[in-house]
Design an enzyme around this catalytic site. Structure first.
Site, PDB file in Angstrom:
ATOM      1  N   GLU A 130      12.942 -13.926 -62.270  1.00 12.06           N
ATOM      2  CA  GLU A 130      13.659 -12.446 -62.306  1.00 12.06           C
ATOM      3  C   GLU A 130      14.538 -11.987 -63.266  1.00 12.06           C
ATOM      4  OE1 GLU A 130      17.201 -12.602 -61.827  1.00 12.06           O
ATOM      5  OE2 GLU A 130      16.923 -14.781 -62.193  1.00 12.06           O
ATOM      6  N   ASP A 156      16.175 -10.287 -75.681  1.00  8.69           N
ATOM      7  CA  ASP A 156      17.483 -10.700 -75.820  1.00  8.69           C
ATOM      8  C   ASP A 156      17.604 -11.430 -77.120  1.00  8.69           C
ATOM      9  OD1 ASP A 156      15.728 -13.210 -75.314  1.00  8.69           O
ATOM     10  OD2 ASP A 156      17.225 -13.973 -74.171  1.00  8.69           O
ATOM     11  N   ARG A 178      25.269 -24.782 -74.108  1.00 11.62           N
ATOM     12  CA  ARG A 178      25.942 -23.471 -74.287  1.00 11.62           C
ATOM     13  C   ARG A 178      27.256 -23.412 -74.171  1.00 11.62           C
ATOM     14  NH1 ARG A 178      21.662 -19.136 -71.887  1.00 11.62           N
ATOM     15  NH2 ARG A 178      20.244 -20.451 -73.242  1.00 11.62           N
ATOM     16  N   ASP A 200      17.461 -14.412 -78.430  1.00  8.24           N
ATOM     17  CA  ASP A 200      16.703 -15.122 -78.965  1.00  8.24           C
ATOM     18  C   ASP A 200      15.024 -14.937 -78.712  1.00  8.24           C
ATOM     19  OD1 ASP A 200      16.703 -16.010 -76.447  1.00  8.24           O
ATOM     20  OD2 ASP A 200      16.141 -18.184 -76.814  1.00  8.24           O
ATOM     21  N   THR A 238      14.875 -22.655 -61.205  1.00  2.00           N
ATOM     22  CA  THR A 238      15.228 -21.446 -62.328  1.00  2.00           C
ATOM     23  C   THR A 238      15.267 -22.558 -63.489  1.00  2.00           C
ATOM     24  OG1 THR A 238      16.564 -20.130 -60.805  1.00  2.00           O
ATOM     25  CG2 THR A 238      17.008 -20.042 -63.316  1.00  2.00           C
ATOM     26  N   LYS A 259       9.145 -18.737 -72.396  1.00  3.44           N
ATOM     27  CA  LYS A 259       9.081 -17.104 -72.056  1.00  3.44           C
ATOM     28  C   LYS A 259       8.911 -16.558 -73.472  1.00  3.44           C
ATOM     29  CE  LYS A 259      13.537 -16.600 -70.683  1.00  3.44           C
ATOM     30  NZ  LYS A 259      14.260 -17.858 -70.331  1.00  3.44           N
ATOM     31  N   ARG A 300      25.437 -16.336 -58.398  1.00  2.00           N
ATOM     32  CA  ARG A 300      24.249 -15.425 -58.541  1.00  2.00           C
ATOM     33  C   ARG A 300      23.967 -15.082 -57.067  1.00  2.00           C
ATOM     34  NH1 ARG A 300      23.818 -14.576 -64.019  1.00  2.00           N
ATOM     35  NH2 ARG A 300      23.127 -16.476 -65.333  1.00  2.00           N
ATOM     36  N   ASP A 341      13.198 -14.380 -76.074  1.00  3.38           N
ATOM     37  CA  ASP A 341      12.291 -14.961 -74.932  1.00  3.38           C
ATOM     38  C   ASP A 341      12.483 -14.025 -73.648  1.00  3.38           C
ATOM     39  OD1 ASP A 341      14.977 -15.900 -74.365  1.00  3.38           O
ATOM     40  OD2 ASP A 341      14.299 -17.735 -73.965  1.00  3.38           O
ATOM     41  N   ARG A 342      13.107 -13.012 -73.812  1.00  2.00           N
ATOM     42  CA  ARG A 342      13.479 -12.211 -72.562  1.00  2.00           C
ATOM     43  C   ARG A 342      12.932 -10.749 -72.797  1.00  2.00           C
ATOM     44  NH1 ARG A 342      18.822 -13.208 -69.049  1.00  2.00           N
ATOM     45  NH2 ARG A 342      18.600 -15.501 -69.209  1.00  2.00           N
ATOM     46  N   SER A 378      20.932 -17.552 -76.572  1.00  2.00           N
ATOM     47  CA  SER A 378      20.279 -16.607 -75.896  1.00  2.00           C
ATOM     48  C   SER A 378      20.640 -15.215 -75.491  1.00  2.00           C
ATOM     49  CB  SER A 378      19.595 -17.363 -74.273  1.00  2.00           C
ATOM     50  OG  SER A 378      18.545 -16.556 -73.779  1.00  2.00           O
ATOM     51  N   HIS A 379      20.848 -14.627 -74.269  1.00  2.00           N
ATOM     52  CA  HIS A 379      21.311 -13.568 -74.016  1.00  2.00           C
ATOM     53  C   HIS A 379      22.935 -13.580 -73.898  1.00  2.00           C
ATOM     54  CE1 HIS A 379      21.208 -16.388 -70.789  1.00  2.00           C
ATOM     55  NE2 HIS A 379      22.060 -15.407 -70.000  1.00  2.00           N
ATOM     56  N   THR A 415      20.924 -24.960 -67.887  1.00  2.00           N
ATOM     57  CA  THR A 415      19.589 -24.531 -67.721  1.00  2.00           C
ATOM     58  C   THR A 415      18.575 -24.522 -68.907  1.00  2.00           C
ATOM     59  OG1 THR A 415      20.638 -22.939 -65.938  1.00  2.00           O
ATOM     60  CG2 THR A 415      18.520 -22.569 -66.201  1.00  2.00           C
TER      61      THR A 415
HETATM   62  C1  VG1 Z   1      19.571 -17.990 -66.667  1.00  2.00           C
HETATM   63  C2  VG1 Z   1      18.581 -17.397 -65.771  1.00  2.00           C
HETATM   64  C3  VG1 Z   1      17.252 -18.211 -65.942  1.00  2.00           C
HETATM   65  C4  VG1 Z   1      16.807 -18.489 -67.285  1.00  2.00           C
HETATM   66  C5  VG1 Z   1      18.138 -18.801 -68.205  1.00  2.00           C
HETATM   67  C6  VG1 Z   1      17.772 -19.223 -69.549  1.00  2.00           C
HETATM   68  O1  VG1 Z   1      19.822 -19.318 -66.206  1.00  2.00           O
HETATM   69  O2  VG1 Z   1      19.058 -17.094 -64.563  1.00  2.00           O
HETATM   70  O3  VG1 Z   1      16.258 -17.602 -65.202  1.00  2.00           O
HETATM   71  O4  VG1 Z   1      15.949 -19.430 -67.368  1.00  2.00           O
HETATM   72  O5  VG1 Z   1      19.221 -18.088 -68.132  1.00  2.00           O
HETATM   73  O6  VG1 Z   1      17.469 -17.921 -70.351  1.00  2.00           O
HETATM   74  P1  VG1 Z   1      21.136 -19.492 -65.090  1.00  2.00           P
HETATM   75  O7  VG1 Z   1      21.290 -20.891 -64.778  1.00  2.00           O
HETATM   76  O8  VG1 Z   1      22.455 -18.881 -65.755  1.00  2.00           O
HETATM   77  O9  VG1 Z   1      20.868 -18.603 -63.905  1.00  2.00           O
HETATM   78  V1  VG1 Z   1      17.497 -17.583 -71.783  1.00  2.00           V
HETATM   79  O10 VG1 Z   1      16.711 -16.490 -72.114  1.00  2.00           O
HETATM   80  O11 VG1 Z   1      17.660 -18.862 -72.395  1.00  2.00           O
HETATM   81  O12 VG1 Z   1      17.008 -18.604 -72.468  1.00  2.00           O
HETATM   82 CO    CO Z   2      16.699 -16.208 -74.263  1.00  2.00          CO
END
Ligand code: VG1
Ligand code: CO
Length: 539
Positions: free
Chosen positions: A363, A276, A21, A278, A343, A375, A494, A280-281, A112-113, A17
């Site tokens: 979401e 989060d 990772r 990085d 997404t 974001k 999910r 962006d959240r 990210s998170h 996405t």
């Molecule tokens: C998750 C979230 C999605 C978001 C992605 C990256 O993806 O559901 O909404 O854009 O993380 O977020 P997934 O495929 O696991 O549902 V983050 O803060 O990279 O950068």
């Molecule tokens: Co992030």
């Protein structure tokens, strides 16, 4: 000094996405980063004259990976790198640096998170000149390249000192080490009414911002405490640590426990927020009050006219399909464009570039606007502070008034983690085959209006993407099923549930969604197929 080194492919370098990772233990294998980066460079082709931005969220292996990337970029003929001091750049700040410098792209080293550290995850997000992450058509090409990579180029030099600001040269490539916070702060000052927010703090307003020992600490200290005058100590966990101090830097009710406990205690501040890994959240809290990200997007959109940068009007708004439909009602009321995408933030980029939308959100605690192409956690926090400063109302009052005006979309996401990949894939395939036949049937008193796969046709590049399955009910309730694309092992299913009410505004979301949850489980057979009767994470 340029060396060509022989290598053999890894078969698991497909981006998800948001970039690549993997477990830290996977990316630290010999040549893992080298293979991936060389594959990207090969797909880009001509690199002479090109500029890229490089930085990360400071997690474990950032320092090692960044040195490899610098030396490989130089060996591959890239002309210039713009790098955050000590290797730090948040994802939103990185997008801004790409756009401001008209760079050709950038690499943000982050998962990210996801947790960090030797036992956590590592990742690389790759953006192009738009400041947003590359479309799947390009990541597919890169994946194909990783499967046949035979060699990579690297410049054999000592590690580069990234602690001092300024220009240096490595193997004929120019490097500019920049302050990653400065440009970002300037951009925020240009969007929001800093004077009004400053006056709010001067009157005694209190906040707690939890940076979760990740990248936004320095940004938050500068903006909230130094510039806006929030009391000292308002920003907590502000020092970025390689393992995030053991925290799971995912700003939600489950993982931002420390902040949630504080904000639901009698000592709560007026306003609480977390970002989060990085940056962006975002999560938004009031005194003993939680705002769902879907509502947050809708509320920000409804108040666009209070923000200096948006007060003359916005083009439109977009949300991911899994996000609640609250913002759709706002878009209708304001008569602005409205889009629903798969997404992943990359799907918003074309809509922003073509001026179809100004705001967008997911979401999963993501909100942002066309000021950049990612974001933006701190942007969302400042937006809320600006609304509070302009209206004099609390988070709870703003949200409650929003529900009174538009009705409330009760919304909860259930994650079933660590599911066997084959089991998850089969569940989704079987469900997809079964869904069309459910239309017209009634379950637990809810009648299905339509059900099937979500397919997005991009109005700009005309690409078509299938992502997730949606069951719609005649009363506006919805079930969305998806497999996560950001995990580093196994599958996460999910399940996103939504139920709308025009006048029952103060109910418990889980209670409101009891029947929908039952239906979601029975038609998908998740408990029988996975052995899980409860979700692992409920947000
Ligand atoms: C998750 C979230 C999605 C978001 C992605 C990256 O993806 O559901 O909404 O854009 O993380 O977020 P997934 O495929 O696991 O549902 V983050 O803060 O990279 O950068
Ligand atoms: Co992030």
């Amino acid at each position: 000094m340029i060396k060509t080194i022989a290598t053999t492919p890894y078969t698991d370098q497909k981006m998800g996405t948001a970039g690549l990772r993997r477990k830290s233990k996977v990316v630290t294998q010999p040549n893992y980063i080298e293979n991936f980066m060389q594959s990207i460079f090969n797909v880009i082709g001509e690199l002479k004259g090109k500029t890229f931005v490089v930085g990360g969220d400071g997690r474990y292996y950032n320092d090692v990976a960044i040195q490899k990337i610098i030396k490989m970029a130089a060996a591959n003929g890239i002309s210039r790198l713009i790098i955050g001091q000590n290797g730090f750049i948040s994802t939103p700040a990185g997008s801004n640096i790409i756009l401001k410098n008209k760079a050709d792209g950038g690499f943000i080293l982050s998962a990210s998170h996801n947790p960090g550290g030797i036992n956590g995850d590592f990742g690389i997000k790759y953006s192009n000149h738009t400041g947003g992450q590359i479309p799947s058509s390009i990541s597919d090409k890169i994946y194909q390249e990783t499967l046949k990579i035979k060699e990579y180029k690297i410049c054999d030099v000592a590690d580069i000192d990234l602690s001092k600001l300024g220009r240096q040269e490595v193997c004929g490539m120019q490097i500019d080490v920049i302050d990653p916070v400065k440009d970002y702060v300037e951009m925020m000052e240009g969007i929001f009414d800093f004077a009004a927010i400053k006056a709010l703090f001067a009157k005694g307003f209190t906040m707690r911002f939890d940076a979760m020992n990740a990248v936004t600490g320095p940004y938050a200290l500068k903006i909230f405490e130094e510039i806006l005058g929030a009391p000292k100590g308002s920003v907590v966990n502000y020092k970025p640590l390689p393992d995030f101090g053991g925290l799971h830097p995912d700003p939600n009710m489950v993982y931002a426990k420390e902040l949630v406990n504080f904000m639901f205690s009698d000592k709560a501040a007026d306003f609480g927020a977390a970002n989060d890994g990085d940056g962006d959240r975002n999560m938004i809290l009031g005194k003993k009050f939680f705002v769902t990200p879907s509502d947050s997007l809708a509320i920000l959109t409804d108040h666009f006219n209070l923000i200096p940068a948006y007060k003359n009007g916005i083009y439109g708004v977009a949300k991911s399909a899994a996000t609640s439909t609250a913002v759709e009602k706002v878009a209708k009321a304001h008569n602005i464009g409205y889009y629903e995408v798969p997404t992943g933030w990359k799907y918003f980029v074309n809509l922003m570039d073509s001026k179809r939308i100004t705001f967008c959100g997911e979401e999963s605690f993501g909100t942002g606007s066309s000021h950049i192409r990612e974001k933006d956690g701190i942007w969302a926090v400042l937006f809320w502070l600006n609304i509070i400063a302009a209206t004099g109302k609390s988070v709870e009052e703003i949200t409650t008034e929003f529900w009174q005006k538009y009705g409330r979309s009760y919304y909860v996401r259930f994650d079933f983690e660590g599911v066997d990949t084959e089991v998850a894939d089969k569940m989704m395939a079987d469900l997809e085959a079964k869904l069309p036949s459910l239309a017209g049937q009634t379950f637990e008193g809810f009648k299905v209006s339509e059900a099937g796969a979500f397919v997005y046709n991009d109005p700009v590049d005309h690409s078509s993407t299938k992502n997730g399955l949606i069951v719609r009910f005649t009363d506006g309730s919805r079930i969305v099923y998806r497999l996560s694309g950001t995990g580093s092992s196994g599958a996460t299913i999910r399940v996103y549930l939504e139920r709308y009410s025009k006048d029952d505004l103060k109910n418990d979301p889980l209670k409101m969604l009891t029947e929908i949850f039952k239906i979601a489980m029975s038609i998908s057979e998740i408990p029988e197929r996975t052995g899980k009767h409860q979700a692992d994470v409920v947000t």
